[in-house]
Design a protein around this motif. Sequence first.
Motif, mmCIF file in Angstrom:
data_model
loop_
_atom_site.group_PDB
_atom_site.id
_atom_site.type_symbol
_atom_site.label_atom_id
_atom_site.label_comp_id
_atom_site.label_asym_id
_atom_site.label_seq_id
_atom_site.Cartn_x
_atom_site.Cartn_y
_atom_site.Cartn_z
ATOM 1 N N ARG A 71 0.810 -1.216 0.000
ATOM 2 C CA ARG A 71 0.000 0.000 0.000
ATOM 3 C C ARG A 71 0.841 1.263 0.000
ATOM 4 N N ARG A 72 1.950 1.210 0.666
ATOM 5 C CA ARG A 72 2.781 2.413 0.728
ATOM 6 C C ARG A 72 3.237 2.845 -0.661
ATOM 7 N N PHE A 76 9.608 -5.100 3.672
ATOM 8 C CA PHE A 76 10.637 -4.129 4.017
ATOM 9 C C PHE A 76 10.916 -3.290 2.781
ATOM 10 N N ILE A 77 10.611 -2.020 2.892
ATOM 11 C CA ILE A 77 10.645 -1.121 1.746
ATOM 12 C C ILE A 77 11.785 -0.123 1.917
ATOM 13 N N CYS A 78 12.698 -0.114 0.973
ATOM 14 C CA CYS A 78 13.818 0.821 1.075
ATOM 15 C C CYS A 78 13.376 2.206 0.624
ATOM 16 N N GLU A 79 13.610 3.191 1.476
ATOM 17 C CA GLU A 79 13.149 4.541 1.152
ATOM 18 C C GLU A 79 14.086 5.231 0.165
ATOM 19 N N ALA A 89 11.380 -6.117 0.039
ATOM 20 C CA ALA A 89 11.676 -7.495 0.406
ATOM 21 C C ALA A 89 10.495 -8.073 1.165
ATOM 22 N N VAL A 100 1.981 -5.635 7.285
ATOM 23 C CA VAL A 100 3.122 -5.014 7.952
ATOM 24 C C VAL A 100 4.063 -4.452 6.893
ATOM 25 N N GLU A 101 4.235 -3.141 6.892
ATOM 26 C CA GLU A 101 5.118 -2.502 5.929
ATOM 27 C C GLU A 101 6.139 -1.656 6.672
ATOM 28 N N VAL A 102 7.389 -2.032 6.522
ATOM 29 C CA VAL A 102 8.456 -1.364 7.247
ATOM 30 C C VAL A 102 9.269 -0.516 6.270
ATOM 31 N N VAL A 103 9.447 0.748 6.616
ATOM 32 C CA VAL A 103 10.203 1.649 5.761
ATOM 33 C C VAL A 103 11.572 1.899 6.374
ATOM 34 N N GLY A 104 12.584 1.905 5.554
ATOM 35 C CA GLY A 104 13.936 2.144 6.052
ATOM 36 C C GLY A 104 14.931 2.004 4.915
ATOM 37 N N THR A 105 16.110 1.521 5.251
ATOM 38 C CA THR A 105 17.130 1.385 4.206
ATOM 39 C C THR A 105 17.553 -0.068 4.055
ATOM 40 N N CYS A 106 17.616 -0.510 2.790
ATOM 41 C CA CYS A 106 18.031 -1.877 2.513
ATOM 42 C C CYS A 106 19.554 -1.971 2.693
ATOM 43 N N HIS A 111 21.975 1.220 2.623
ATOM 44 C CA HIS A 111 22.490 1.516 3.949
ATOM 45 C C HIS A 111 24.010 1.665 3.879
ATOM 46 N N ARG A 136 -3.047 3.793 5.631
ATOM 47 C CA ARG A 136 -2.977 3.644 4.184
ATOM 48 C C ARG A 136 -4.109 2.823 3.610
ATOM 49 N N PHE A 164 18.415 -4.783 7.434
ATOM 50 C CA PHE A 164 17.583 -3.645 7.042
ATOM 51 C C PHE A 164 17.522 -2.639 8.181
ATOM 52 N N GLY A 165 17.727 -1.373 7.884
ATOM 53 C CA GLY A 165 17.665 -0.334 8.905
ATOM 54 C C GLY A 165 16.284 0.295 8.964
ATOM 55 N N SER A 207 13.287 2.726 9.744
ATOM 56 C CA SER A 207 13.007 4.096 10.186
ATOM 57 C C SER A 207 11.565 4.208 10.663
ATOM 58 N N ARG A 208 10.645 3.614 9.937
ATOM 59 C CA ARG A 208 9.251 3.601 10.395
ATOM 60 C C ARG A 208 8.631 2.263 10.055
ATOM 61 N N ASN A 210 4.867 0.338 9.736
ATOM 62 C CA ASN A 210 3.439 0.576 9.656
ATOM 63 C C ASN A 210 2.716 -0.760 9.727
#
Lengths: 165, 165
Positions: free
Chosen positions: A94-95, A114-117, A123, A150-156, A160, B94, B143-144, B146-147, B149
Motif C-alpha cells: 500500500r505504501r 521491508f521497503i527501502c526509502e 523485500a 506489515v510494511e516497514v520503511v527504512g534502508t536496505c 544503507h 494507508r 535492514f535499517g 526508520s518507520r 506501519n
Amino acid sequence: MAISAQSAKAFEDHNHQRCCGEVLEQAHKLATSGGLRLTPVRRRTLEILLEEHRAMGAYEVLERLAKDGFGKQPPVAYRALEFLVENGLAHRIRRLNAFAACMTPGQPHAPAFFICELCNCVAEVQDVSVRQAVEAAAAGIGFGVSRANVEVVGTCPACHKGRDQ
Amino acid sequence: MAISAQSAKAFEDHNHQRCCGEVLEQAHKLATSGGLRLTPVRRRTLEILLEEHRAMGAYEVLERLAKDGFGKQPPVAYRALEFLVENGLAHRIRRLNAFAACMTPGQPHAPAFFICELCNCVAEVQDVSVRQAVEAAAAGIGFGVSRANVEVVGTCPACHKGRDQ
DNA sequence: GCAAGAAATGTAATGTTATTACATTACCTG
DNA sequence: CAGGTAATGTAATAACATTACATTTCTTGC
C-alpha cells in the motif's frame, strides 16, 4: 512510474530464472488443486510480476498486458491483481500503491514487507513472531484478525552501505 | 466519503472532550519545546482530527478547513497532514487512504492499527512486542528501520459480537 | 449436445486521491 | 530593515481506482 528493478526476495542474490519458474509452477498446482481459474490474463499478470521481480503499479502492469493483447482499461489490471492477491499469489504494497508477486505461495504465510526509502526496492519476509505479536495485541482488545499488513520503511543493506561512504 | 464515527482509542468508552484537550495540550508542549511551528492551519487540522476522533480522508479534512477560511486546494490539507504525521501528531492509515490524530503524541511509540472491515473504525494500539518482532526481522536481513506501519484488518469487538447473533 | 446460469472479460466513463509548479505572504535573523 | 527561509494560496494535472454495462467464455444439469 517504475518503482524499482531491485531484487525483492529478501536482499539476496538468487537464480531469478529458476525462482520465477518455481513460483509459477506452485501457482499452477494451487490453481488446479484448489479449483482456481488461472486464466490467461491472470497468469500473464503473475508472470509479469515475477519477471520484473519488484513492486509494480497497476497501470504499469496494465501497459504490459495491453502490449500482450489484453484489454487496455484499468479494470483489466485491477481484476487480475485482485484475483492474485485474494488467492495468495501476490501482495499489495500500500505504501507504494503497488503489487508484487508472492514468493511463497500456497503455504500459510505471515508476510512483512521491508521497503527501502532510497531505492524503493521491497523485500517480502515471512516472520511468524511478528504475526504472533499482532495476534496477541488483537486478543488484548477483542479484535478478530483476518489479515495483517506489515510494511516497514527504512534502508536496505545496499543503500544503507552506500550511505556511510 | 466519511469513514466512521466510531471510537478510535482502542474500542473503549472515554471522555472525549477531555481526551481532545489533553492531546492538543501535549501537541502544544511538543511544538513549543521542540521548535515546531504549530501554525493555524496545522493546529486546526489536528483539532479536526481530534474532534472527529476517527480516520478522515484528506479531502474531507480539506472541506472542513475551507469552511474555516483556509485554502480550498488539496495541498492545503496534504501539507498540514504531512506536517502532523512527520512530527508524530497524526498517523496515516494507508488502507483507508486516511489520517487520524495520534492518541499518544510525544512518547516514542510503536503504533499498530486495528481496522474493522465492517464498520471501518480504527483503533491505535501501542505495542512494543510487535515493534520488537519487526526490528528482529529487520536485523535478520540487514535492514535499517526508520518507520514501521502495521495495519490489521478484521472485526472490532462490537461488530464481532453482532456477527454471532 | 445444448440451454441456462455463472464467471470472466472488454470498454467507456467517471470518481477519488495526491502531486507539481509557481506566485505570494509571513517569519525569522543578522 | 534587508535578505533568506518557511509557510500558504491557488491552478492545473497526474496518478490511482471504481462503477456500470455489454459481451464473451465457461460450467453444469438435462
